[in-house]
Design an enzyme around this catalytic site. Structure first.
Site, PDB file in Angstrom:
ATOM      1  CG  HIS A 282      -0.361   0.315   2.520  1.00 17.56           C
ATOM      2  ND1 HIS A 282      -0.015  -0.669   3.430  1.00 17.56           N
ATOM      3  CD2 HIS A 282      -0.043   1.489   3.111  1.00 17.56           C
ATOM      4  CE1 HIS A 282       0.482  -0.100   4.513  1.00 17.56           C
ATOM      5  NE2 HIS A 282       0.481   1.207   4.345  1.00 17.56           N
TER       6      HIS A 282
ATOM      7  CG  ASP B 119       0.126  -3.987   2.852  1.00 16.99           C
ATOM      8  OD1 ASP B 119       0.255  -3.430   1.750  1.00 16.99           O
ATOM      9  OD2 ASP B 119       0.126  -3.375   3.935  1.00 16.99           O
TER      10      ASP B 119
ATOM     11  N   GLY C  69       3.649   6.559   8.036  1.00 15.48           N
ATOM     12  CA  GLY C  69       5.046   6.723   7.642  1.00 15.48           C
ATOM     13  C   GLY C  69       5.909   5.566   8.121  1.00 15.48           C
ATOM     14  CG  ASN C  70       6.549   4.003  12.145  1.00 17.31           C
ATOM     15  OD1 ASN C  70       6.032   4.785  12.926  1.00 17.31           O
ATOM     16  ND2 ASN C  70       7.857   3.718  12.173  1.00 17.31           N
ATOM     17  CB  SER C  71       3.209   1.707   6.305  1.00 19.74           C
ATOM     18  OG  SER C  71       2.072   1.925   7.078  1.00 19.74           O
TER      19      SER C  71
ATOM     20  N   GLY D 113     -11.645 -25.339  -2.138  1.00 16.42           N
ATOM     21  CA  GLY D 113     -13.048 -25.248  -2.487  1.00 16.42           C
ATOM     22  C   GLY D 113     -14.011 -25.616  -1.379  1.00 16.42           C
ATOM     23  CB  VAL D 114     -14.218 -26.204   1.972  1.00 18.05           C
ATOM     24  CG1 VAL D 114     -13.967 -27.582   1.400  1.00 18.05           C
ATOM     25  CG2 VAL D 114     -12.949 -25.631   2.601  1.00 18.05           C
TER      26      VAL D 114
ATOM     27  CB  ILE E 160     -14.138 -23.210   6.972  1.00 19.99           C
ATOM     28  CG1 ILE E 160     -13.358 -21.893   6.760  1.00 19.99           C
ATOM     29  CG2 ILE E 160     -13.601 -24.315   6.095  1.00 19.99           C
ATOM     30  CD1 ILE E 160     -11.900 -21.975   7.148  1.00 19.99           C
TER      31      ILE E 160
END
Length: 465
Positions: A101, A131, A202-204, A260-261, A263
Site C-alpha cells: 500500500h 501487503d 510513515g512507519n508502514s 473449495g470449501v 468454513i
C-alpha cells in the site's frame, strides 16, 4: 537513626541499579541495523480538469460557480500527490522490502538512505493480499538487515521498530509482542504479530526487530480511531513476506492454493454437537461442486483437524495453511467425521480470482399456502416447494417461519433454510422431528442452514425441560 537512613539510601541505589540492569538496551541494535532502514517516498500524478485562463474566479457558494464549472471550457491539469513510508534493504545489491500500500498507484518512487543518498526505485512485484512489495534500486555494497524467525518469538518479548513516522527518518520505537497469529478483517492469509510498539503513518513498510537485531516482521497496520497510534500495531511475519518475495523474484506473481470449501469456527457448542473432545479445527459448512475437496471425498459437516501435517487450531488457520501450499501438491487431510478421525488425500487447486466472498444475510420466505409445523426446537418450519428447491439448487430443506424457546435464543433467523442436522440431510418436517427425538435434552445440536448465498452451522441447545 543515621544508620537506618544510610541503609535505606544504599538499598534504594541497589534497587535502581538492578532495575536499570534488567531494562533492555537498544543502542547497539540501532547502530548496527539502522543504516539498512530506508525512507520510501512516492509521487502520484492526478489528472483533474481546470478552467481555461480568463474564466471568472468565483467562490463555490456563488450561484454562477456551478454554471461555469459545468459549461465553461476546461483543460487537463496534473496535480502531484505525495506520500511517505518506510522500507528495509534485504540484499546488498539493492532489493528492498516495503508494504504494497506504500507504493500502490505510484508514478515515481524515491528511496533515501541514512547517508542522504537518493535513488529511483522500480517495483519488482507487489502482492495486495499480504501487503508486501519488492523494490529494486541500482546500487551495490549496501548495508542489509539480518533475517530472523517469526515463529520463535514469544508473547511479552521486547521488540523494536525503525521507520519514518510523519517523515521523521530513522525514528526508533520499542515495546513488546502483545499477541501472535492475529486475524484481521479481510486479511485471511496473514497471521499478524500484534505489538504495542508506537507505529504511525510513515512507519508502514519498516522492519520489526527482535533483541538479537533480526527482522521478524514488517510493520503494516495500526488499530486507530484517530489515525494515530493507540497501542495496537500489526506486523506481517517475515517468513510470510519472504515467501512472497521468493515468488515475486522468480515469476513476478504469487500463486496460492485452494480446496473449495466454506468454513466456520468450531465453537464449544458445535464441538459438543459433533462429539469433538475440544473446540478446534475448521468446520466445513459447504463444499464446492467439482472442487478439490469434493473430489477427495470431503463433506459438509466434516471438521478439518490437520492439513498437510499442520494442526488447524482454529478456522482462521486453514486459509493461511492452504494458501501457502503449492497448487498441484498432493496433501493429507485429517478430518473429524461421525465421532472419529479420518485421513484423506487431496490435490490442492489454485486461487484464480480476487472476488470477494458473498455476503451473508437475508433469506427465503415460505411458499404460499405451504403447511407450517412447530418442532421440538420451538422453531416453526415449512417444506420447500419445487420452485424453491430449483432456485436454491437443493433436494430438500425446511424454511424457518418463526422461533421460540431454544431456537429464539440462538443465531437462527427467520428465512433460514435448514438443510441438515449435523451430517444428516433434512427433506421433510417428519424426518426433522424424528432426528430431534433421538437427541437427549440439554445437548447441543448443529443445524446447517442456507442463508442468502452461503451456508453456515448454527448451534442450538435443546431445552432441558
Amino acid at each position: 537513626m543515621l544508620r537506618k537512613l544510610f541503609f535505606f539510601a544504599l538499598f534504594g541505589l541497589f534497587a535502581q541499579s538492578v532495575v536499570a540492569n534488567n531494562l533492555p538496551d537498544f543502542t547497539d541494535l540501532v547502530e548496527k541495523q539502522g543504516a539498512a532502514v530506508v525512507n520510501v517516498s512516492t509521487t502520484q500524478l492526478i489528472h483533474t480538469p481546470q478552467m481555461l485562463q480568463g474564466m471568472p474566479n468565483l467562490p463555490e457558494d456563488d450561484p454562477f460557480y456551478e454554471f461555469f464549472r459545468r459549461f465553461a471550457p476546461q483543460e487537463p491539469h496534473e496535480q502531484e500527490s505525495q506520500s511517505l513510508g518506510s522500507g528495509f534493504i534485504i540484499s546488498s545489491d539493492g532489493y528492498i522490502l516495503t508494504n504494497a500500500h506504500v507504493v500502490d498507484h505510484a508514478d515515481k518512487i524515491t528511496v533515501r538512505l541514512t547517508d542522504k543518498r537518493e535513488f529511483k526505485a522500480k517495483v519488482i512485484g507487489a502482492d495486495k493480499r499480504t501487503d508486501v512489495a519488492l523494490l529494486k534500486i541500482e546500487a551495490s555494497g549496501l548495508p542489509k538487515v539480518t533475517m530472523g524467525n517469526a515463529d520463535q518469538i514469544k508473547v511479552g518479548e521486547w521488540v523494536l521498530a525503525i521507520g519514518s513516522p510523519f517523515g521523521f527518518d530513522n525514528s526508533v520505537t520499542a515495546g513488546i509482542v502483545s499477541a501472535k497469529g492475529r486475524s484481521l478483517p479481510q486479511e485471511n492469509f496473514v497471521p499478524f504479530i500484534q505489538t504495542d510498539v508506537a507505529i504511525n503513518p510513515g512507519n508502514s513498510g519498516g522492519p520489526l526487530f527482535n533483541m538479537k537485531g533480526e527482522v521478524i516482521g514488517i510493520n503494516s497496520q495500526i488499530y486507530s480511531r484517530s489515525g494515530g497510534y493507540m497501542g495496537l500495531s500489526f506486523s506481517i511475519p517475515i517468513d510470510v513476506a519472504m515467501d512472497v518475495v521468493s515468488q515475486l523474484r522468480s515469476t513476478g506473481k504469487v500463486t496460492r492454493g485452494r480446496i473449495g470449501v466454506t468454513i466456520q469456527e468450531v465453537t464449544r457448542e458445535l464441538a459438543d454437537s459433533f462429539g469433538l473432545p475440544k473446540a478446534g479445527g475448521a468446520l466445513i459448512s459447504s463444499v464446492e461442486k467439482g472442487g478439490p475437496a469434493e473430489k477427495a471425498g470431503v463433506r459438509a459437516s466434516d471438521v478439518i483437524l490437520k492439513f498437510d501435517g499442520k494442526v488447524v487450531d482454529s478456522s482462521a488457520d486453514l486459509p493461511r495453511i492452504v494458501a501457502a501450499t503449492k497448487p498441484g501438491s498432493k496433501v493429507s487431510v485429517q478430518l473429524w467425521r461421525k465421532g472419529s478421525t479420518l485421513d484423506v488425500s487431496l490435490v490442492v487447486g489454485e486461487i484464480k480470482d480476487e472476488s470477494a466472498v458473498a455476503q451473508r444475510g437475508g433469506g427465503h420466505g415460505g411458499a404460499e399456502g405451504s403447511s407450517e409445523s412447530e418442532t421440538r426446537l420451538g422453531v416453526v418450519v415449512s417444506e420447500l416447494n419445487d420452485q424453491q428447491k430449483a432456485e436454491l439448487q437443493v433436494e430438500g430443506g425446511l424454511i424457518v417461519e418463526n422461533m421460540k424457546g431454544a431456537a429464539a435464543r440462538s443465531q437462527l433467523q427467520r428465512g433460514d433454510v435448514i438443510l441438515a442436522v449435523g451430517n444428516i440431510e433434512i427433506h421433510s418436517v417428519e424426518q426433522f422431528n424424528d432426528v430431534l427425538k433421538k437427541v437427549p435434552r440439554g445437548r447441543n445440536i448443529a443445524l446447517l442452514v442456507r442463508r442468502s448465498e452461503g451456508t453456515v452451522y448454527v448451534p442450538i441447545k435443546l431445552d432441558e425441560k
